[in-house]
Design a protein around this motif. Structure first.
Motif, PDB file in Angstrom:
ATOM      1  N   THR A  72       9.110 -39.540  -8.035  1.00  0.00           N
ATOM      2  CA  THR A  72      10.322 -39.314  -8.829  1.00  0.00           C
ATOM      3  C   THR A  72      11.342 -40.437  -8.711  1.00  0.00           C
ATOM      4  O   THR A  72      12.140 -40.642  -9.627  1.00  0.00           O
ATOM      5  N   LEU A 133      16.659 -40.431 -15.622  1.00  0.00           N
ATOM      6  CA  LEU A 133      18.026 -40.101 -15.218  1.00  0.00           C
ATOM      7  C   LEU A 133      18.557 -41.221 -14.333  1.00  0.00           C
ATOM      8  O   LEU A 133      18.154 -41.352 -13.181  1.00  0.00           O
ATOM      9  N   SER A 140      15.077 -43.165 -11.571  1.00  0.00           N
ATOM     10  CA  SER A 140      14.753 -41.771 -11.246  1.00  0.00           C
ATOM     11  C   SER A 140      14.255 -41.049 -12.485  1.00  0.00           C
ATOM     12  O   SER A 140      14.778 -41.237 -13.589  1.00  0.00           O
ATOM     13  N   THR A 142      12.709 -37.132 -14.096  1.00  0.00           N
ATOM     14  CA  THR A 142      12.466 -35.696 -14.014  1.00  0.00           C
ATOM     15  C   THR A 142      11.239 -35.387 -14.848  1.00  0.00           C
ATOM     16  O   THR A 142      11.023 -36.003 -15.899  1.00  0.00           O
ATOM     17  N   LEU A 154      11.819 -27.744 -14.404  1.00  0.00           N
ATOM     18  CA  LEU A 154      12.195 -29.144 -14.237  1.00  0.00           C
ATOM     19  C   LEU A 154      11.964 -29.571 -12.789  1.00  0.00           C
ATOM     20  O   LEU A 154      12.435 -28.903 -11.861  1.00  0.00           O
ATOM     21  N   THR A 156      13.111 -32.329 -10.550  1.00  0.00           N
ATOM     22  CA  THR A 156      14.224 -33.261 -10.722  1.00  0.00           C
ATOM     23  C   THR A 156      14.344 -34.321  -9.633  1.00  0.00           C
ATOM     24  O   THR A 156      15.279 -35.120  -9.669  1.00  0.00           O
ATOM     25  N   SER A 159      17.837 -36.065  -8.343  1.00  0.00           N
ATOM     26  CA  SER A 159      18.882 -36.218  -9.352  1.00  0.00           C
ATOM     27  C   SER A 159      19.707 -34.962  -9.564  1.00  0.00           C
ATOM     28  O   SER A 159      20.856 -35.039 -10.003  1.00  0.00           O
ATOM     29  N   LEU A 160      19.142 -33.789  -9.275  1.00  0.00           N
ATOM     30  CA  LEU A 160      19.874 -32.536  -9.466  1.00  0.00           C
ATOM     31  C   LEU A 160      19.437 -31.527  -8.423  1.00  0.00           C
ATOM     32  O   LEU A 160      18.235 -31.300  -8.243  1.00  0.00           O
ATOM     33  N   ILE A 181      22.342 -36.102 -16.808  1.00  0.00           N
ATOM     34  CA  ILE A 181      21.892 -34.724 -16.566  1.00  0.00           C
ATOM     35  C   ILE A 181      22.537 -33.754 -17.560  1.00  0.00           C
ATOM     36  O   ILE A 181      21.911 -32.758 -17.945  1.00  0.00           O
ATOM     37  N   LEU A 185      19.472 -32.738 -19.827  1.00  0.00           N
ATOM     38  CA  LEU A 185      19.006 -31.494 -19.224  1.00  0.00           C
ATOM     39  C   LEU A 185      19.860 -30.308 -19.678  1.00  0.00           C
ATOM     40  O   LEU A 185      19.383 -29.403 -20.348  1.00  0.00           O
ATOM     41  N   VAL A 195      14.994 -25.217 -11.849  1.00  0.00           N
ATOM     42  CA  VAL A 195      15.113 -26.564 -11.288  1.00  0.00           C
ATOM     43  C   VAL A 195      14.416 -26.596  -9.937  1.00  0.00           C
ATOM     44  O   VAL A 195      14.762 -25.833  -9.030  1.00  0.00           O
ATOM     45  N   PRO A 197      14.028 -29.132  -7.022  1.00  0.00           N
ATOM     46  CA  PRO A 197      14.559 -30.418  -6.552  1.00  0.00           C
ATOM     47  C   PRO A 197      13.683 -31.073  -5.485  1.00  0.00           C
ATOM     48  O   PRO A 197      12.725 -30.478  -4.986  1.00  0.00           O
TER      49      PRO A 197
END
Length: 220
Positions: A72, A133, A140, A142, A154, A156, A159-160, A181, A185, A195, A197
């Motif tokens: 990622t 992102l 980065s 997603t 997602l 991610t 990033s989130l 984002i 997103l 999400v 992560p």
């Protein structure tokens, strides 16, 4: 207090069924509690972030054919097992274009395929959409798993997260990440979107959406 999709560092993997017939296995690896995800469908698998603990990841994979390993982003805690898992599986390697050279150099791999907005990663009879992102790192990405009937899932990276965007080191990077984002997103996917992560528990866009203005105001 733990949240949805919780896995313990070094603990047992979490296995779940996603809409569309896919199976998702989540495991925490390495000293920084990195999440690695094995997404399988139609006799094919994609590994997201071969972050650490190559032996655990290979045991998790077992005899399952892994066609692709997606990284990622370029940070060192996400690539520690990449070379060993790639060699053992023969999988194609994929990462965001702007992070590609750094990943190849630091992970000791070659032939990584660069991807960005609108590209896809095959998974059996379906595919995962790539969303770039910019902010936590320049490259980065997603991954979007969007089965018929939803909900969307997602992956991610960093990033989130629950409670905010990934870490940035400059104001311009924070603004870039927040812009991306929100536009790519939050403005596109519904509140039931899950999400997953790069560290920690899962969340949904619906849980996080009311906090967007607060994140902007605090600047991180």
């Amino acid at each position: 207090m733990t949240g949805p999709g919780h896995v313990e560092p070094g603990g047992a993997p979490l296995v779940g069924q996603l809409p569309g017939g896919a199976t998702l296995v989540k495991v925490s690896v390495g000293p920084m509690d990195n999440n690695a995800y094995l997404l399988s469908a139609d006799g094919d698998s994609v590994l997201i972030d071969a972050a650490n603990d190559d032996e655990r990841l290979l045991a998790l994979i077992g005899d399952a054919p892994v066609s692709t390993i997606v990284t990622t982003h370029r940070h060192g805690d996400h690539i520690q097992a990449l070379a060993d898992v790639a060699e053992a599986t023969g999988a194609r390697l994929v990462a965001g274009h702007p992070d590609l050279e750094s990943i190849e150099r630091d992970a000791g791999v070659s032939g990584v395929t660069g991807v960005w907005d609108g590209d896809t990663v095959p998974l059996g009879e379906t595919s995962l959409e790539v969303v770039g992102l910019v902010g936590h790192t320049p490259g980065s990405i997603t991954l979007v798993y969007a089965p018929a009937g939803g909900p969307v899932h997602l992956f991610t990276g960093d990033s989130l997260f629950p409670g905010g965007p990934g870490k940035t080191w400059r104001a311009a990077d924070f603004t870039s990440l927040m812009d991306d984002i929100e536009a790519k997103l939050f403005d596109r996917f519904g509140d039931d979107t899950v999400v997953h992560p790069g560290h920690g528990d899962d969340t949904t866009l619906g849980v996080e959406r009311p906090q967007l203005d607060a994140w902007r105001a605090r600047g991180w």
